[in-house]
Design an enzyme around this catalytic site. Structure first.
Site, PDB file in Angstrom:
ATOM      1  N   GLU A 141      34.383   1.575   0.063  1.00  0.00           N
ATOM      2  CA  GLU A 141      34.723   0.295   1.744  1.00  0.00           C
ATOM      3  C   GLU A 141      36.271   0.855   2.727  1.00  0.00           C
ATOM      4  O   GLU A 141      36.630   1.441   1.794  1.00  0.00           O
ATOM      5  CB  GLU A 141      35.292  -0.596   1.621  1.00  0.00           C
ATOM      6  CG  GLU A 141      34.734  -1.990   2.197  1.00  0.00           C
ATOM      7  CD  GLU A 141      32.944  -2.381   2.217  1.00  0.00           C
ATOM      8  OE1 GLU A 141      32.227  -1.330   3.488  1.00  0.00           O
ATOM      9  OE2 GLU A 141      32.223  -2.316   0.997  1.00  0.00           O
ATOM     10  N   HIS A 142      36.069   1.582   3.763  1.00  0.00           N
ATOM     11  CA  HIS A 142      36.554   1.740   3.735  1.00  0.00           C
ATOM     12  C   HIS A 142      37.215   3.489   3.972  1.00  0.00           C
ATOM     13  O   HIS A 142      37.773   3.741   4.259  1.00  0.00           O
ATOM     14  CB  HIS A 142      38.048   1.341   4.693  1.00  0.00           C
ATOM     15  CG  HIS A 142      37.992   0.247   5.218  1.00  0.00           C
ATOM     16  ND1 HIS A 142      37.777   0.007   6.543  1.00  0.00           N
ATOM     17  CD2 HIS A 142      37.837  -0.955   5.068  1.00  0.00           C
ATOM     18  CE1 HIS A 142      38.051  -1.349   7.155  1.00  0.00           C
ATOM     19  NE2 HIS A 142      37.191  -2.269   5.895  1.00  0.00           N
ATOM     20  N   SER A 156      15.383  -9.311  24.004  1.00  0.00           N
ATOM     21  CA  SER A 156      15.510  -9.638  22.791  1.00  0.00           C
ATOM     22  C   SER A 156      15.544 -11.434  22.431  1.00  0.00           C
ATOM     23  O   SER A 156      15.815 -11.600  23.503  1.00  0.00           O
ATOM     24  CB  SER A 156      17.502  -9.073  21.884  1.00  0.00           C
ATOM     25  OG  SER A 156      17.236 -10.125  20.590  1.00  0.00           O
ATOM     26  N   LEU A 177      26.216  -7.002   8.426  1.00  0.00           N
ATOM     27  CA  LEU A 177      26.088  -6.641   7.701  1.00  0.00           C
ATOM     28  C   LEU A 177      24.723  -5.209   8.673  1.00  0.00           C
ATOM     29  O   LEU A 177      24.159  -5.507   8.275  1.00  0.00           O
ATOM     30  CB  LEU A 177      24.562  -7.755   7.346  1.00  0.00           C
ATOM     31  CG  LEU A 177      25.548  -8.784   6.093  1.00  0.00           C
ATOM     32  CD1 LEU A 177      24.712 -10.615   6.692  1.00  0.00           C
ATOM     33  CD2 LEU A 177      25.437  -8.066   5.094  1.00  0.00           C
ATOM     34  N   SER A 235      23.849  -3.974  14.060  1.00  0.00           N
ATOM     35  CA  SER A 235      23.876  -2.997  15.088  1.00  0.00           C
ATOM     36  C   SER A 235      23.577  -1.962  14.991  1.00  0.00           C
ATOM     37  O   SER A 235      22.623  -0.824  15.760  1.00  0.00           O
ATOM     38  CB  SER A 235      25.443  -2.559  15.707  1.00  0.00           C
ATOM     39  OG  SER A 235      26.592  -2.828  14.425  1.00  0.00           O
ATOM     40  N   ASP A 260      26.321   3.179   8.243  1.00  0.00           N
ATOM     41  CA  ASP A 260      25.837   1.516   8.587  1.00  0.00           C
ATOM     42  C   ASP A 260      24.416   2.326   9.006  1.00  0.00           C
ATOM     43  O   ASP A 260      23.298   2.316   8.410  1.00  0.00           O
ATOM     44  CB  ASP A 260      26.093   0.703   9.544  1.00  0.00           C
ATOM     45  CG  ASP A 260      27.772   0.286   9.115  1.00  0.00           C
ATOM     46  OD1 ASP A 260      27.872   0.479   8.154  1.00  0.00           O
ATOM     47  OD2 ASP A 260      27.952  -0.587  10.027  1.00  0.00           O
ATOM     48  N   TYR A 263      40.987  -2.637  12.380  1.00  0.00           N
ATOM     49  CA  TYR A 263      40.349  -1.056  11.893  1.00  0.00           C
ATOM     50  C   TYR A 263      40.511   0.176  12.887  1.00  0.00           C
ATOM     51  O   TYR A 263      41.061   0.826  11.941  1.00  0.00           O
ATOM     52  CB  TYR A 263      38.761  -1.193  12.494  1.00  0.00           C
ATOM     53  CG  TYR A 263      38.428  -0.299  12.194  1.00  0.00           C
ATOM     54  CD1 TYR A 263      37.148  -0.444  10.913  1.00  0.00           C
ATOM     55  CD2 TYR A 263      38.109   0.671  12.822  1.00  0.00           C
ATOM     56  CE1 TYR A 263      35.997   0.332  10.739  1.00  0.00           C
ATOM     57  CE2 TYR A 263      36.904   1.073  12.605  1.00  0.00           C
ATOM     58  CZ  TYR A 263      35.946   1.551  11.569  1.00  0.00           C
ATOM     59  OH  TYR A 263      35.347   2.458  10.887  1.00  0.00           O
TER      60      TYR A 263
HETATM   61  P1  ADP Z   1      26.966  -6.198  12.825  1.00  0.00           P
HETATM   62  O1  ADP Z   1      27.037  -5.012  12.901  1.00  0.00           O
HETATM   63  O2  ADP Z   1      28.436  -6.546  11.830  1.00  0.00           O
HETATM   64  O3  ADP Z   1      26.358  -7.266  12.902  1.00  0.00           O
HETATM   65  P2  ADP Z   1      28.836  -5.734  15.216  1.00  0.00           P
HETATM   66  O4  ADP Z   1      29.735  -6.849  16.213  1.00  0.00           O
HETATM   67  O5  ADP Z   1      28.420  -4.343  15.538  1.00  0.00           O
HETATM   68  O6  ADP Z   1      28.699  -6.903  14.163  1.00  0.00           O
HETATM   69  O7  ADP Z   1      27.057  -5.776  16.188  1.00  0.00           O
HETATM   70  C1  ADP Z   1      27.201  -6.693  16.919  1.00  0.00           C
HETATM   71  C2  ADP Z   1      26.028  -6.715  17.840  1.00  0.00           C
HETATM   72  O8  ADP Z   1      25.072  -6.120  18.032  1.00  0.00           O
HETATM   73  C3  ADP Z   1      26.106  -8.336  18.689  1.00  0.00           C
HETATM   74  O9  ADP Z   1      26.700  -9.130  19.291  1.00  0.00           O
HETATM   75  C4  ADP Z   1      24.814  -8.094  19.599  1.00  0.00           C
HETATM   76  O10 ADP Z   1      25.542  -7.558  21.085  1.00  0.00           O
HETATM   77  C5  ADP Z   1      24.089  -6.935  19.489  1.00  0.00           C
HETATM   78  N1  ADP Z   1      23.014  -6.947  18.672  1.00  0.00           N
HETATM   79  C6  ADP Z   1      22.919  -6.663  17.280  1.00  0.00           C
HETATM   80  N2  ADP Z   1      21.235  -7.050  17.023  1.00  0.00           N
HETATM   81  C7  ADP Z   1      20.911  -7.610  17.981  1.00  0.00           C
HETATM   82  C8  ADP Z   1      19.897  -7.948  18.525  1.00  0.00           C
HETATM   83  N3  ADP Z   1      18.677  -8.393  17.198  1.00  0.00           N
HETATM   84  N4  ADP Z   1      19.006  -8.519  19.928  1.00  0.00           N
HETATM   85  C9  ADP Z   1      20.414  -8.547  20.531  1.00  0.00           C
HETATM   86  N5  ADP Z   1      21.662  -8.365  20.024  1.00  0.00           N
HETATM   87  C10 ADP Z   1      21.657  -7.221  18.806  1.00  0.00           C
HETATM   88 MG    MG Z   2      28.551  -3.226  13.468  1.00  0.00          MG
END
Ligand code: ADP
Ligand code: MG
Length: 384
Positions: free
Chosen positions: A33-34, A67, A125, A128, A172, A224
């Site tokens: 991690e990191h 989405s 998780l 993104s 990731d 971060y």
């Molecule tokens: P993580 O990657 O840990 O879940 P992040 O902050 O990096 O958190 O990414 C989350 C963001 O990615 C959400 O706020 C949204 O903008 C986008 N996102 C992820 N999955 C979807 C989805 N299925 N539909 C729309 N936006 C999504």
């Molecule tokens: Mg992310």
């Protein structure tokens, strides 16, 4: 959600059939991690939770994005207008992928995209990366640049770093693109060399629980950045390209050189010991000894809590409760300040552990956490 529903959703939205359906998973990181922005080792595995995309090409320079998790109709963009950090919405992730593909010289003339997802967002998780990778894989198949998994991951990282404007490492996207079912992915983030490491929990009578604390502390982005800067400072003070270059048996000497730099000392100690933990875990897994990784996971948590200081009360509560209730090991996973923790346990321990963790959150006045079992699953693929 199956490929068929996503296909039907696409047809309802856009009035035509998609050309195909693709899926890309979220991930948890087992250890390391990191370390990914220090050229070090990481070991993620893919979750059964996926983001699914139905996609069709267009030839008129229009990108339509929808989405199922976001209210409203498709968002329409012109691909010639895509510009880094021009979009603060979720659409920046998929649009960033189109931008990065074109920047790299690959032809994309437009697309209609419909997405659904079972990856919890903002839970550490990697929803993104799942979103970026599924769009990249679909466009790679449809437009034919024929990029390999690690190349798609690089491209998606560029989309997230440059287009979205979020500083993330390469873990990731590589996990989502390259993981294999029943395995963890041992990735050297310096040269992106990778090894599929057997991680068949069920065969050993074990389970790995993910506990999503459902909190994300607001200052996490700034913290971060501060850790990254601190690690860069450490590398500069020690005269190396990256902290990866400090060997474990050279740690004491390195720390002596950093006398007076309290914060940098802690950060360096975490990164160097975490790389060593990752190497120990890979050796144990390759020797078929999953049980023995438990204490190493727990050591990793202590290092993230005390040295790197990216844990939080909710994550510590999961780990402490799990260990007090018979878990083999537990640690926070992902960037920290909320998000998720992982717990390694004998299969028979799952009900009692789940109950104890939920009860501890109730007693502390926290929201009920989401607890689920993580089965090491396949990376990104075409599903229809
Ligand atoms: P993580 O990657 O840990 O879940 P992040 O902050 O990096 O958190 O990414 C989350 C963001 O990615 C959400 O706020 C949204 O903008 C986008 N996102 C992820 N999955 C979807 C989805 N299925 N539909 C729309 N936006 C999504
Ligand atoms: Mg992310």
């Amino acid at each position: 959600m199956g490929a068929l529903e996503v296909q039907e959703g696409f047809t309802e939205l856009y009035g035509a059939e998609p050309e195909g359906v693709w899926a890309a998973p979220g991930r948890v990181n087992l250890i390391g991690e990191h370390t990914d922005y220090n050229d070090g080792f990481v070991m993620p595995f893919a979750l059964p939770h996926v983001t699914t995309a139905a996609v069709a090409r267009r030839d008129d320079g229009v990108l339509r994005l929808h989405s199922a998790d976001v209210p409203g109709g498709p968002v329409e963009l012109r691909i010639d207008d895509l510009a880094p950090q021009s979009d603060r919405n979720w659409t920046a992730y998929p649009a960033g992928v189109v931008w990065a593909l074109r920047e790299a010289g690959h032809e994309v003339t437009g697309a209609d995209v419909h997405l659904t997802s079972t990856v919890p967002t903002g839970a550490g998780l990697s929803s993104s990366a799942a979103l970026e990778v599924v769009v990249a894989l679909a466009l790679n198949d449809l437009y034919g640049p024929d990029l390999k998994g690690w190349q798609l991951a690089r491209l998606c990282q560029r989309a997230e770093n440059v287009y979205v404007g979020a500083p993330t490492g390469i873990m990731d996207q590589t996990a989502s693109a390259c993981c294999a079912s029943g395995h963890a992915l041992f990735l050297d983030t310096r040269d992106l060399s990778q090894r599929q490491v057997p991680f068949d929990l069920a065969a050993e009578g074990l389970r790995l629980l993910v506990v999503d604390t459902r909190v994300q502390h607001a200052h996490s982005d700034g913290e971060y950045g501060r850790r990254r800067t601190g690690c860069e400072k450490g590398a500069a003070l020690l005269g190396v390209d990256a902290l990866r270059d400090i060997p474990y048996d050279g740690l004491d000497a390195a720390l002596a050189e950093l006398a007076g730099e309290e914060e940098v000392t802690r950060l360096v100690r975490h990164v160097v010991t975490e790389n060593e933990r990752a190497e120990r875990v890979v050796s144990l897994l390759e020797a078929g000894d999953i049980r023995s990784i438990g204490p190493i996971l727990t050591e990793g948590h202590a290092s993230l809590r005390d040295d790197f200081r990216v844990s939080c009360p909710e994550l510590d509560l999961v780990v402490d409760t799990a260990l007090a209730s018979g878990a083999l090991g537990a640690r926070m996973t992902g960037g920290g300040f909320g998000g998720s923790a992982i717990v390694l346990t004998e299969s028979s321990g799952v009900p009692a552990l789940t109950k104890a963790i939920e009860q501890s959150f109730t007693d502390a006045g926290h929201r009920t956490p989401r607890v689920f079992e993580a089965v090491p699953s396949a990376g990104a693929r075409r599903s229809a």
